[in-house]
Design a protein around this motif. Structure first.
Motif, PDB file in Angstrom:
ATOM      1  N   ILE A  32       0.838  -1.199   0.000  1.00 20.37           N
ATOM      2  CA  ILE A  32       0.000   0.000   0.000  1.00 20.37           C
ATOM      3  C   ILE A  32       0.871   1.246   0.000  1.00 20.37           C
ATOM      4  CG2 ILE A  32      -1.583   1.358   1.426  1.00 20.37           C
ATOM      5  CD1 ILE A  32      -2.914  -1.315   2.229  1.00 20.37           C
ATOM      6  N   GLN A  36       1.126   4.013  -2.974  1.00 20.48           N
ATOM      7  CA  GLN A  36       0.763   5.404  -2.687  1.00 20.48           C
ATOM      8  C   GLN A  36       1.888   6.358  -3.073  1.00 20.48           C
ATOM      9  OE1 GLN A  36      -0.352   5.188   1.451  1.00 20.48           O
ATOM     10  NE2 GLN A  36      -2.532   5.023   0.957  1.00 20.48           N
ATOM     11  N   ASP A  69      -5.637   3.285  -7.482  1.00 18.48           N
ATOM     12  CA  ASP A  69      -6.369   3.698  -6.289  1.00 18.48           C
ATOM     13  C   ASP A  69      -7.364   2.619  -5.878  1.00 18.48           C
ATOM     14  OD1 ASP A  69      -7.001   5.565  -4.234  1.00 18.48           O
ATOM     15  OD2 ASP A  69      -8.828   6.093  -5.338  1.00 18.48           O
ATOM     16  N   LEU A  70      -8.022   2.017  -6.851  1.00 23.23           N
ATOM     17  CA  LEU A  70      -8.956   0.930  -6.542  1.00 23.23           C
ATOM     18  C   LEU A  70      -8.221  -0.291  -5.991  1.00 23.23           C
ATOM     19  CD1 LEU A  70     -11.352   1.201  -9.621  1.00 23.23           C
ATOM     20  CD2 LEU A  70     -11.782   1.944  -7.271  1.00 23.23           C
ATOM     21  N   GLU A  73      -7.475   0.405  -2.384  1.00 24.02           N
ATOM     22  CA  GLU A  73      -8.672   0.222  -1.562  1.00 24.02           C
ATOM     23  C   GLU A  73      -8.946  -1.259  -1.315  1.00 24.02           C
ATOM     24  OE1 GLU A  73     -12.097   2.366  -2.938  1.00 24.02           O
ATOM     25  OE2 GLU A  73     -10.933   4.207  -3.207  1.00 24.02           O
ATOM     26  N   TYR A  75      -6.656  -3.613  -1.231  1.00 23.95           N
ATOM     27  CA  TYR A  75      -5.648  -4.039  -0.262  1.00 23.95           C
ATOM     28  C   TYR A  75      -6.055  -3.645   1.154  1.00 23.95           C
ATOM     29  CZ  TYR A  75      -2.134  -5.178  -3.863  1.00 23.95           C
ATOM     30  OH  TYR A  75      -1.445  -5.732  -4.900  1.00 23.95           O
ATOM     31  N   GLU A  76      -6.610  -2.452   1.303  1.00 25.51           N
ATOM     32  CA  GLU A  76      -7.025  -1.999   2.632  1.00 25.51           C
ATOM     33  C   GLU A  76      -8.156  -2.864   3.182  1.00 25.51           C
ATOM     34  OE1 GLU A  76      -7.855   2.104   1.876  1.00 25.51           O
ATOM     35  OE2 GLU A  76      -5.759   2.701   2.172  1.00 25.51           O
ATOM     36  N   ILE A  77      -9.060  -3.299   2.312  1.00 24.65           N
ATOM     37  CA  ILE A  77     -10.128  -4.202   2.746  1.00 24.65           C
ATOM     38  C   ILE A  77      -9.538  -5.541   3.177  1.00 24.65           C
ATOM     39  CG2 ILE A  77     -12.138  -5.527   1.944  1.00 24.65           C
ATOM     40  CD1 ILE A  77     -12.809  -3.081   0.171  1.00 24.65           C
TER      41      ILE A  77
END
Length: 86
Positions: A32, A36, A69-70, A73, A75-77
Motif C-alpha cells: 500500500i 501510494q 487507487d482501486l 482500496e 488491499y485496505e479491505i
C-alpha cells in the motif's frame, strides 16, 4: 476424507494461521505504501502533462492512477479482514 487430507499435509493449523495473517497484513501495508508513493509521482507527472497541454496522455495516466487507487482500496479491505481474523 479428513484422514486423506491429513496424510497429504493439507488442513487447517491454528498455530500457522495467526503468524501467516500477521505477515500478510505487514506485506499488504508495505505494498500500500509503495503504491501510494508511486501514485504521488504519477499525479505530479499528470500535472506536468496538463501544463504542457498534452491532455490525451494525461487522461491515459489518470485512468492508470484510478486503477491503482482501486487496488489500494482492495488491499485496505484485505488488511481489515486479516486483522479481523487475527
Amino acid at each position: 476424507m479428513s484422514g486423506v487430507l491429513a496424510t497429504l499435509g493439507i488442513g487447517f493449523n491454528v498455530n500457522k494461521c495467526k503468524p501467516a495473517l500477521q505477515m500478510a497484513v505487514t506485506r499488504l501495508n508495505i505494498n500500500i505504501n509503495k503504491k501510494q508513493n508511486l501514485m504521488k509521482n504519477k499525479k505530479r507527472e499528470v500535472g506536468a502533462l496538463l501544463k504542457e497541454d498534452k491532455e490525451e496522455k494525461a487522461r491515459i495516466r489518470v485512468e492508470a492512477i484510478v486503477r491503482e487507487d482501486l487496488t489500494i482500496e482492495a488491499y485496505e479491505i484485505l488488511v481489515l479482514l486479516c486483522e479481523l481474523l487475527v
